[in-house]
Scaffold this motif. Structure first.
Motif, PDB file in Angstrom:
ATOM      1  N   GLN A  28     -10.269  -1.108 -11.272  1.00  0.00           N
ATOM      2  CA  GLN A  28     -10.153  -2.600 -10.626  1.00  0.00           C
ATOM      3  C   GLN A  28      -9.049  -2.709  -9.511  1.00  0.00           C
ATOM      4  N   PHE A  29      -7.796  -1.802  -9.746  1.00  0.00           N
ATOM      5  CA  PHE A  29      -6.882  -1.828  -8.994  1.00  0.00           C
ATOM      6  C   PHE A  29      -7.365  -1.246  -7.412  1.00  0.00           C
ATOM      7  N   VAL A  30      -8.007  -0.013  -7.657  1.00  0.00           N
ATOM      8  CA  VAL A  30      -8.644   0.448  -6.418  1.00  0.00           C
ATOM      9  C   VAL A  30      -9.611  -0.080  -5.749  1.00  0.00           C
ATOM     10  N   ASP A  31     -10.180  -0.820  -6.525  1.00  0.00           N
ATOM     11  CA  ASP A  31     -11.291  -1.501  -5.763  1.00  0.00           C
ATOM     12  C   ASP A  31     -10.835  -2.772  -5.108  1.00  0.00           C
ATOM     13  N   PHE A  32      -9.682  -3.384  -5.493  1.00  0.00           N
ATOM     14  CA  PHE A  32      -9.382  -4.424  -4.719  1.00  0.00           C
ATOM     15  C   PHE A  32      -8.759  -3.833  -3.288  1.00  0.00           C
ATOM     16  N   THR A  33      -8.165  -2.745  -3.491  1.00  0.00           N
ATOM     17  CA  THR A  33      -7.287  -2.304  -2.048  1.00  0.00           C
ATOM     18  C   THR A  33      -8.504  -1.819  -1.304  1.00  0.00           C
ATOM     19  N   PHE A  34      -9.658  -1.254  -1.627  1.00  0.00           N
ATOM     20  CA  PHE A  34     -10.863  -0.799  -0.686  1.00  0.00           C
ATOM     21  C   PHE A  34     -11.539  -2.138  -0.271  1.00  0.00           C
ATOM     22  N   ASP A  35     -11.660  -3.102  -0.862  1.00  0.00           N
ATOM     23  CA  ASP A  35     -12.241  -4.428  -0.415  1.00  0.00           C
ATOM     24  C   ASP A  35     -11.176  -4.792   0.899  1.00  0.00           C
ATOM     25  N   ILE A  36      -9.892  -4.716   0.585  1.00  0.00           N
ATOM     26  CA  ILE A  36      -9.073  -5.123   1.591  1.00  0.00           C
ATOM     27  C   ILE A  36      -9.247  -3.954   2.843  1.00  0.00           C
ATOM     28  N   ILE A  37      -9.370  -3.069   2.577  1.00  0.00           N
ATOM     29  CA  ILE A  37      -9.615  -1.836   3.615  1.00  0.00           C
ATOM     30  C   ILE A  37     -10.965  -2.308   4.424  1.00  0.00           C
ATOM     31  N   SER A  38     -11.906  -2.796   3.381  1.00  0.00           N
ATOM     32  CA  SER A  38     -13.341  -2.885   4.142  1.00  0.00           C
ATOM     33  C   SER A  38     -13.269  -4.172   4.920  1.00  0.00           C
ATOM     34  N   SER A  39     -12.291  -5.114   4.672  1.00  0.00           N
ATOM     35  CA  SER A  39     -12.086  -6.585   5.401  1.00  0.00           C
ATOM     36  C   SER A  39     -12.104  -6.318   6.961  1.00  0.00           C
ATOM     37  N   LYS A  40     -11.713  -5.090   7.406  1.00  0.00           N
ATOM     38  CA  LYS A  40     -11.268  -4.747   8.772  1.00  0.00           C
ATOM     39  C   LYS A  40     -10.190  -5.850   9.441  1.00  0.00           C
ATOM     40  N   LYS A  41      -9.719  -6.583   8.394  1.00  0.00           N
ATOM     41  CA  LYS A  41      -8.596  -7.291   9.063  1.00  0.00           C
ATOM     42  C   LYS A  41      -7.205  -6.838   8.954  1.00  0.00           C
ATOM     43  N   ASN A  42      -6.786  -6.214   9.935  1.00  0.00           N
ATOM     44  CA  ASN A  42      -5.392  -5.627   9.969  1.00  0.00           C
ATOM     45  C   ASN A  42      -4.304  -6.128   9.292  1.00  0.00           C
ATOM     46  N   TYR A  43      -4.294  -7.490   9.460  1.00  0.00           N
ATOM     47  CA  TYR A  43      -3.193  -8.502   9.088  1.00  0.00           C
ATOM     48  C   TYR A  43      -3.115  -8.563   7.667  1.00  0.00           C
ATOM     49  N   LEU A  44      -4.242  -8.609   6.937  1.00  0.00           N
ATOM     50  CA  LEU A  44      -4.290  -8.596   5.659  1.00  0.00           C
ATOM     51  C   LEU A  44      -3.768  -7.061   4.899  1.00  0.00           C
ATOM     52  N   GLN A  45      -4.448  -6.252   5.632  1.00  0.00           N
ATOM     53  CA  GLN A  45      -4.044  -4.604   5.268  1.00  0.00           C
ATOM     54  C   GLN A  45      -2.448  -4.582   5.308  1.00  0.00           C
ATOM     55  N   SER A  46      -1.927  -4.873   6.383  1.00  0.00           N
ATOM     56  CA  SER A  46      -0.548  -4.859   6.497  1.00  0.00           C
ATOM     57  C   SER A  46       0.229  -5.593   5.550  1.00  0.00           C
ATOM     58  N   ALA A  47      -0.193  -6.759   5.141  1.00  0.00           N
ATOM     59  CA  ALA A  47       0.600  -7.784   4.359  1.00  0.00           C
ATOM     60  C   ALA A  47       0.409  -7.094   2.720  1.00  0.00           C
ATOM     61  N   VAL A  48      -0.677  -6.764   2.383  1.00  0.00           N
ATOM     62  CA  VAL A  48      -0.754  -5.892   1.208  1.00  0.00           C
ATOM     63  C   VAL A  48      -0.068  -4.921   1.067  1.00  0.00           C
ATOM     64  N   PHE A  49      -0.025  -3.951   2.036  1.00  0.00           N
ATOM     65  CA  PHE A  49       0.955  -2.794   2.053  1.00  0.00           C
ATOM     66  C   PHE A  49       2.239  -3.260   1.952  1.00  0.00           C
ATOM     67  N   THR A  50       2.649  -4.257   2.699  1.00  0.00           N
ATOM     68  CA  THR A  50       4.124  -4.539   2.874  1.00  0.00           C
ATOM     69  C   THR A  50       4.941  -5.205   1.545  1.00  0.00           C
ATOM     70  N   PHE A  51       3.913  -6.171   0.946  1.00  0.00           N
ATOM     71  CA  PHE A  51       4.408  -7.264   0.355  1.00  0.00           C
ATOM     72  C   PHE A  51       3.869  -6.694  -1.312  1.00  0.00           C
ATOM     73  N   GLY A  52       2.627  -6.002  -1.454  1.00  0.00           N
ATOM     74  CA  GLY A  52       2.156  -5.649  -2.698  1.00  0.00           C
ATOM     75  C   GLY A  52       2.315  -4.294  -3.063  1.00  0.00           C
ATOM     76  N   ARG A  53       3.075  -3.350  -2.397  1.00  0.00           N
ATOM     77  CA  ARG A  53       3.135  -2.105  -2.759  1.00  0.00           C
ATOM     78  C   ARG A  53       4.808  -1.640  -2.606  1.00  0.00           C
ATOM     79  N   GLU A  54       5.439  -1.818  -1.777  1.00  0.00           N
ATOM     80  CA  GLU A  54       6.426  -0.984  -1.107  1.00  0.00           C
ATOM     81  C   GLU A  54       7.960  -1.031  -2.164  1.00  0.00           C
ATOM     82  N   ASP A  55       8.066  -2.188  -2.617  1.00  0.00           N
ATOM     83  CA  ASP A  55       9.234  -2.360  -3.398  1.00  0.00           C
ATOM     84  C   ASP A  55       9.330  -2.886  -4.878  1.00  0.00           C
ATOM     85  N   LEU A  56       8.346  -2.205  -5.697  1.00  0.00           N
ATOM     86  CA  LEU A  56       7.939  -2.789  -7.009  1.00  0.00           C
ATOM     87  C   LEU A  56       8.695  -2.005  -8.002  1.00  0.00           C
TER      88      LEU A  56
END
Length: 258
Positions: free
Chosen positions: A144-172
């Motif tokens: 389920q975790f990987v599926d969501f990430t690839f949903d974001i990848i498939s969105s082709k919206k770089n601002y969403l990809q950047s936001a998830v990369f920045t706030f969802g992953r880097e400092d947890l």
């Protein structure tokens, strides 16, 4: 700091706190517990790299013939992050990606890496997540975790990809988990040294310098468009919820294993 960054951080803070204070950390008491943790978490390390490379593909020119793509500032930001993530150094000074550092650390203390290796082999062969999940028998919460990430990848919206990369992953990585690993290292120095090094590198590189670069990249991509910021906020919240679900799965597995 851009006031929109501050607004987004305020909106996601309750979810970040739920992750940082998750009960799973207090249950990681020995090597067997750490094996279970890493056998789930390694999928988050892998799909993090997939998200990063998606950003590089979208925000820079990675094909031939070459043409300038987007903002040079954004190109600089993403390429610097890629270099650090894809070609860091291990304890012996050998160049490796953070994913490879993670696998090395798992092997050192006897965690099962076969599942991830089977997953990667099937992804190379078929390119299909569902097939790779089935072949490697990946746990549901990791799927389920990987599926969501690839949903974001498939969105082709770089601002969403950047936001998830920045706030969802880097400092947890919370102080509590660092303390657990430091204590375990004292008891098992020959088994945990590589994992301790990985955690230290993650905090130093990913949570420090890269975190600041990623913040700027997201601010550049969302700009002054309020709709993009709202979409980014919702995507990050959903990403954090998937992380909580992943931690729940690890917690339940550790208790069941006992």
């Amino acid at each position: 700091m851009d006031h929109r960054i501050a607004q987004l951080q305020k909106a996601i803070e309750p979810f970040r706190q739920e992750i940082i204070n998750h009960k799973v950390y207090s249950e990681i008491n020995d090597i067997e517990d750490l094996k279970i943790f890493t056998q789930y978490h390694v999928f988050a390390v892998w799909d993090f790299m997939s998200l990063l490379k998606t950003l590089q593909n979208n925000l820079t020119c990675t094909s031939v013939p070459w043409f300038p793509v987007g903002s040079a500032d954004t190109r600089f930001l993403i390429n610097e992050i890629v270099v650090g993530e894809e070609a860091d150094i291990d304890l012996d000074g050998v160049r490796k990606s953070h994913f490879e550092l993670y696998l090395d650390s798992m092997e050192q203390f006897g965690a099962d890496t076969l599942q991830m290796l089977l997953f990667i082999d099937e992804m190379k062969f078929s390119g299909k997540l569902e097939s790779a999940y089935r072949v490697a028998m990946v746990p549901l919460k990791a799927r389920q975790f990987v599926d969501f990430t690839f949903d974001i990848i498939s969105s082709k919206k770089n601002y969403l990809q950047s936001a998830v990369f920045t706030f969802g992953r880097e400092d947890l990585i919370p102080d509590m988990f660092v303390s657990v690993i430091n204590t375990m290292h004292k008891n098992f120095p020959n088994e945990i040294s590589k994992f301790k090094y990985y955690i230290e590198r993650h905090i130093e590189v990913d949570g420090g310098h890269h975190s600041h670069l990623a913040l700027q990249m997201t601010a550049n991509l969302c700009g002054s468009n309020e709709q993009l910021w709202l979409e980014a906020e919702e995507a990050v919240i959903q990403s954090l919820k998937r992380r909580i679900g992943l931690w729940d799965g690890i917690y339940e597995h550790i208790l069941k294993n006992r």
